[in-house]
Design a protein around this motif. Structure first.
Motif, short mmCIF file in Angstrom:
data_model
loop_
_atom_site.label_atom_id
_atom_site.label_comp_id
_atom_site.label_asym_id
_atom_site.label_seq_id
_atom_site.Cartn_x
_atom_site.Cartn_y
_atom_site.Cartn_z
N TRP A 100 42.06 36.30 40.88
CA TRP A 100 43.19 37.10 40.39
C TRP A 100 44.48 36.53 40.97
O TRP A 100 44.64 36.44 42.18
CB TRP A 100 43.04 38.55 40.83
CG TRP A 100 41.89 39.26 40.19
CD1 TRP A 100 40.62 39.36 40.66
CD2 TRP A 100 41.92 39.96 38.93
NE1 TRP A 100 39.84 40.08 39.79
CE2 TRP A 100 40.61 40.46 38.72
CE3 TRP A 100 42.90 40.20 37.99
CZ2 TRP A 100 40.28 41.19 37.59
CZ3 TRP A 100 42.57 40.94 36.87
CH2 TRP A 100 41.28 41.43 36.67
N PRO A 106 43.50 37.49 35.47
CA PRO A 106 42.21 37.00 35.96
C PRO A 106 41.91 35.60 35.43
O PRO A 106 42.10 35.32 34.24
CB PRO A 106 41.21 38.01 35.40
CG PRO A 106 41.84 38.45 34.12
CD PRO A 106 43.34 38.44 34.35
N ALA A 130 36.65 42.17 34.25
CA ALA A 130 38.09 42.06 34.50
C ALA A 130 38.88 43.03 33.64
O ALA A 130 39.83 43.68 34.11
CB ALA A 130 38.55 40.62 34.24
N ASN A 179 41.30 46.31 35.09
CA ASN A 179 42.73 46.50 34.84
C ASN A 179 43.05 47.60 33.83
O ASN A 179 44.17 48.09 33.80
CB ASN A 179 43.36 45.19 34.36
CG ASN A 179 43.72 44.25 35.49
OD1 ASN A 179 43.16 44.35 36.58
ND2 ASN A 179 44.62 43.33 35.25
#
Length: 701
Positions: free
Chosen positions: A47, A53, A70, A74
């Motif tokens: 990250w 990512p 990922a 988020n």
């Protein structure tokens, strides 16, 4: 054979060389080498400080697993909301406000389409889809604290959720949005800017690509930026949250972007009701009917069940009935089952031949494609599933269609060879700003008369004209200049119409207008945050109507019309009204653009630049009122990527609103970059990523 011993010093010398060679080999095989930069020994996510990512999978399936993880990290709560809606169970989970969206999902049978689509996937791509879902579920299981309590009912997600959500986005939010009866209407329609520059027009003799979608800055239109790496796959780009492949991306060899095209692949039919059915070719036909039960969560937590009836004509699902009429919607491509696989193959392509092979699948039912590659090729395609129609022009098919005649019910769509397209035009560039395909380069190389009259309209807005006028006279465009073009805040409308307005003011003794004209004379014709005069000009231009122009838009002069005015007195009256409006609302006609227009989020607040595309602004931003004298950006420039395909690919990028909607995710303030008109370097090499590392996650699917 006799062997002669080497002198001791020479033996030591060769021993050192051997050890040095062994050391170099070890270094080349280490994680820090360029050769091994994309092949870590374990699957991991790096990250960076921008919240992006960089997923490194030992296999492509492991890469997709990391991508699911990922996205969930988020955007977990947003993803689960979107999947709940795609199931048609959002009202059951969260209340009556979602009932209408559930009805639409059930009407178009998105779950049924998703099941069929999953079965139709190749075993290999099915494994990638399953891996994405497994990664998302694994994150949710490992981090229950990140999931809102009312979102947990959606877990676990399934491949059907991903496919139904993707179908909902592409078909209901893009392709047929204007034909659907929706409770909310967008102020601006989804759009984009795009441009590709060939080596013949590039200062460095490398092809360049500009990607710049314009969508709402929230909810289902949210982009997720990532780099995806596997032994046979490596792309950098964006997907819409909840979808599992990147829809705008580039790799070491090529890149592509989309703009919303003027395709009409969804038609709304008006049916005449008769004896419980509808008339078709003079006979009454019965509707196909079915019922679904939808749960609706009440404020007290109880669940109310509603039985809903859905009707279908041969044209398609029936949207509504009123005044003896029914309205049905027909969409092209609803049975496309390889859309996600096509995007995967586009990202995997290493050259034009491989990319075009994927493009020819035509599984993506709409969107222009703008392309560039390392070999120096550029390309434009008016993409999608255009129905083959027996008659009628674009205006006819863009209106309400007579559903009583079967001759208007199309059955097939045009193949790839029929679609407007360009490959390496002699002009050295292609562009699209949601305009029709005819002026995708300049001078034009596509003739609308060579295509069916229903293919696309003959029109070109000021934003697209701005794009052409920025580049057409520059024979040697640098990468820096292309970035500057993307960030250009000038008003094409001001370049075109301000001289005529100022000329008209000179002939009037009105001191109020004369003073206002001085403000516009001093204005830079930009929408920089310091620009004084832009607010006043916009207030005047908003009142103009096409019939006021002396010259209407003309395909023979596509980037210099419309122009002039028929009646100076009429435009002066509008100017006087604009002066009064701005003075009354803001207290001064010299108010700066950035004093009103803001880039703001939570506690962040910056002066904004750029504005609506209707003014011919390439830095396209739309605002909505937050106070009587302040407006907040909420729509427009979303993701930006300017890429140069040299021996080593380089790119400048931004994602306006940041890369996470989850609370507590640390990310760089990109709105400040928006205010400062800056893009950031895309981190493409693993060494670069490690230099900007925020967090490293190792995962074992």
């Amino acid at each position: 054979m006799n062997k002669t011993a080497l002198p001791k010093t020479q033996q030591q010398h060769y021993t050192k060389i051997v050890f040095l060679l062994i050391f170099m080999i070890i270094q080349l095989l280490s994680a820090g080498s360029i050769l091994n930069a994309q092949k870590p020994k374990t699957s991991e996510i790096l990250w960076d400080k921008y919240g992006v990512p960089h997923v490194y999978g030992k296999t492509t399936a492991e890469m997709y697993y990391g991508y699911g993880w990922a996205q969930m990290r988020n955007h977990a709560n947003l993803m689960l909301k979107l999947y709940g809606q795609a199931r048609g169970r959002a009202a059951e989970f969260w209340g009556e406000e979602y009932l209408h969206s559930d009805q639409v999902v059930h009407l178009f049978e998105l779950k049924k389409h998703a099941v069929q689509e999953y079965k139709a996937q190749s075993p290999l791509y099915k494994s990638y889809l399953d891996a994405f879902v497994a990664g998302a579920n694994a994150y949710a299981k490992a981090h229950p604290e990140a999931i809102q309590s009312d979102r947990k009912a959606v877990l676990p997600i399934s491949p059907y959720d991903v496919l139904a959500h993707t179908k909902s986005m592409i078909y209901l939010k893009f392709l047929a949005y204007s034909d659907l009866i929706m409770p909310e209407k967008l102020v601006a329609q989804p759009g984009s800017n795009a441009m590709a520059i060939s080596p013949s027009k590039s200062a460095a003799k490398h092809a360049m690509l500009m990607a710049n979608p314009h969508l709402m800055w929230s909810d289902s239109f949210t982009f997720f930026e990532a780099q995806l790496n596997a032994p046979e796959y490596s792309t950098y780009g964006v997907s819409l949250v909840g979808t599992c492949t990147q829809i705008i991306a580039f790799n070491d060899h090529l890149g592509w972007t989309h703009t919303v095209n003027t395709i009409d692949a969804a038609d709304r039919y008006e049916l005449s009701l008769s004896d419980g059915g509808y008339l078709l070719d003079g006979a009454t036909k019965p509707f196909l009917k079915r019922t679904d039960t939808i749960g609706v969560r009440q404020k007290d937590g109880s669940l109310k069940l509603e039985i809903l009836e859905f009707k279908y004509a041969v044209h398609g699902p029936v949207l509504e009935e009123k005044n003896g009429k029914a309205y049905a919607l027909r969409m092209a491509g609803m049975d496309n089952h390889q859309l996600l696989q096509q995007y995967h193959l586009m990202g995997k392509a290493k050259n034009w031949k491989e990319f075009e092979t994927a493009e020819k699948m035509l599984q993506i039912p709409m969107f222009n494609v703008i392309y560039a590659d390392q070999a120096g090729n550029i390309h434009y395609l008016f993409g999608g599933n255009v129905p083959i129609r027996s008659s009628g022009d674009f205006t006819f098919w863009n209106g309400l269609i007579d559903g009583t005649q079967s001759k208007y019910i199309w059955q097939k769509t045009h193949p790839y060879k029929d679609l407007p397209k360009l490959f390496n035009p002699s002009t050295g560039f292609v562009q699209n700003c949601n305009d029709a395909p005819w002026i995708s380069t300049y001078p034009a190389q596509l003739n609308p008369l060579d295509f069916p009259a229903y293919m696309a309209p003959q029109e070109m807005g000021l934003r697209a004209q701005r794009a052409v006028n920025l580049v057409k006279n520059n024979p040697s465009i640098t990468f820096v200049q292309l970035v500057a073009y993307k960030l250009n805040t000038g008003m094409e409308a001001a370049d075109r119409f301000l001289p005529a307005l100022l000329s008209a003011v000179k002939n009037t003794p009105d001191s109020t207008m004369a003073n206002a004209a001085k403000v516009l004379n001093s204005w830079d014709k930009q929408t920089e945050n310091t620009s004084k005069g832009a607010v006043l000009f916009a207030a005047w231009f908003d009142q103009l109507k096409p019939e006021m122009y002396a010259k209407a838009w003309d395909i023979k002069n596509p980037v210099s019309t419309p122009s002039g005015f028929k009646d100076d007195q009429q435009i002066l009256l509008l100017f006087k009204a604009a002066i009064a409006e701005v003075q009354q609302k803001y207290g001064s006609i010299e108010i700066a653009w950035g004093d009103i227009c803001r880039f703001s989020k939570d506690e962040i607040d910056y002066a904004a630049n750029g504005g609506p595309g209707e003014y011919g602004i390439f830095r396209t931003i739309y605002y909505k009122g937050i106070t009587p004298d302040k407006e907040q950006a909420y729509f427009g420039d979303s993701y930006v990527a300017v890429t140069e395909f040299g021996p080593k690919v380089r790119a400048k990028v931004s994602l306006s609103y940041g890369n996470a909607s989850q609370a507590g995710i640390k990310q760089y303030d990109q709105l400040k970059m928006m205010s400062d008109k800056q893009l950031r370097d895309a981190l493409l090499d693993r060494k670069e990523v490690l230099q900007h590392l925020e967090e490293r996650e190792v995962y074992l699917p």
